[in-house]
Design an enzyme around this catalytic site. Structure first.
Site: not given
Length: 395
Positions: A74-75, A166, A194, A215-216, A252, A340
């Site tokens: 996301g960052t 968030n 979120q 993704g996390h 890649t 964060c």
């Protein structure tokens, strides 16, 4: 869940990786490990997997496959969107006219700091649109900020707004934001970190120009994400290299990561469709229970238009940090705001933007979960919270 097992209520910070996701990713780290840019058969196998993941991922967000740029999370996605769009738009401005970037007062640091970076290094005019006491962006202020840039020494080039906050879970009126911004011919970036996998997202139906995902938050390993950006939106790449991802994000591609993103998002959306109502019902039972058991507690964020598994409060008279430590000792794992900011003991900035005093904002606590809570879970949370408040002198 047994009483001696910790109850994890910090899903907004991160989610575990499911077995299905691990099993789907594993072959592309062991057997089908080739570079997707290679022309041999193993390379073509990897390229097909990458393409299939891109199509599945896009479809589940109401986007087109060509919109997807795979990133490290996301960052990076927020940085690429804010800086990349603003830099590209600057080329279209008349000489001497500065770019104007409009963000809400409740944005994640990845967006807010990217805008400030543009201000420091390129003289961008950064306008912070205020939010109301539920953390919803003030649409009248957005309209004013857009209009003020027309014909002045700065001109609006981007609006960036979070889909779901968030810290307090409020869902923003994104379609209204897009309508207003597009009436001034200004693109809109939406931080959906979120929200992805928790509420329906229809990027193209909403006419959103760019959208960030991590993704996390929905069950992949950390370090995976994507920026979805429409082909109509100029974007300056921030990484130079081999020109992968339409030349917008060189490097890649992580084929296993892309597969994991697609599988995890698909599973999250299927689960959401099946359990959305139950998740909201358990969230509302938790909110009612906390407010009834602790009269000093106050709900933060929009009481209705909020993430289904997000309950956030302030407890004036104690600090969120002390509550977190005490609750953790009682087997309740939650947080006081953005993951964060953990370890820095900062006042949650969204709560300040909502008009709360710093002392009240420091008492913030959030419980976030992706699966419906049982009545036993809710009773356990409330009992632990009451005990913690009592031990900390909140009577």
């Amino acid at each position: 869940m047994s009483a001696d097992t910790a109850l994890y209520l910090d899903a907004a910070a991160t989610e575990p990786v499911g077995r299905t996701v691990i099993d789907a990713m594993l072959p592309f780290m062991t057997d089908a490990y080739a570079n997707p840019a290679s022309v041999h058969q193993d390379g073509k196998t990897a390229a097909r997997a990458l393409d299939a993941a891109r199509h599945s991922f896009a479809a589940n967000l109401g986007a087109a496959a060509d919109d997807v740029i795979f990133t490290s999370g996301g960052t990076e996605s927020d940085n690429l969107a804010v800086k990349g769009i603003a830099l590209a738009q600057m080329r279209r401005l008349p000489h001497g006219v500065r770019p104007r970037i409009i963000v809400s007062a409740a944005e994640h640091p990845a967006v807010a700091e990217s805008a400030r970076w543009m201000q420091r290094f390129f003289g961008a005019d950064v306008v912070v649109a205020p939010v109301d006491d539920h953390a919803r962006i003030r649409l009248d202020a957005l309209e004013k900020a857009l209009a003020a840039g027309d014909g002045a020494d700065s001109r609006p080039v981007l609006v960036s707004v979070m889909l779901a906050n968030n810290e307090v879970g409020t869902i923003q009126p994104v379609e209204d934001v897009v309508r207003i911004a597009h009436s001034h011919h200004v693109p809109v970036h939406v931080d959906a970190v979120q929200a992805a996998g928790q509420i329906p997202i229809r990027m193209r139906d909403w006419d959103v120009d760019a959208l960030s995902v991590s993704g996390h938050k929905f069950g992949t390993p950390k370090g995976l994400g994507a920026l979805l950006v429409r082909g109509r939106v100029p974007l300056e790449p921030l990484l130079s290299g081999g020109g992968q991802e339409r030349g917008l994000r060189s490097g890649t591609q992580n084929v296993a990561g892309a597969v994991g993103l697609a599988i995890a998002l698909d599973e999250s959306i299927r689960f959401m469709r099946a359990h959305h109502a139950a998740l909201i019902a358990s969230r509302d039972r938790l909110i009612r229970g906390v407010l009834e058991a602790i009269p000093q507690a106050r709900l933060t964020g929009d009481p209705v238009s909020r993430l289904p598994g997000h309950a956030s409060f302030i407890f004036p008279g104690v600090t969120g940090e002390a509550l977190l430590v005490d609750l953790d000792a009682r087997g309740i794992e939650c947080s006081s705001g953005s993951a964060c900011a953990v370890g820095r003991h900062e006042v949650p900035p969204t709560l300040l933007a909502m008009g709360l005093e710093p002392a009240a904002a420091r008492s913030a606590l959030r419980f976030t979960f992706r699966r419906p809570l049982t009545d036993a879970d809710i009773a356990r949370i409330i009992a632990a919270l009451c005990a913690s408040c009592n031990s900390l002198g909140l009577h």
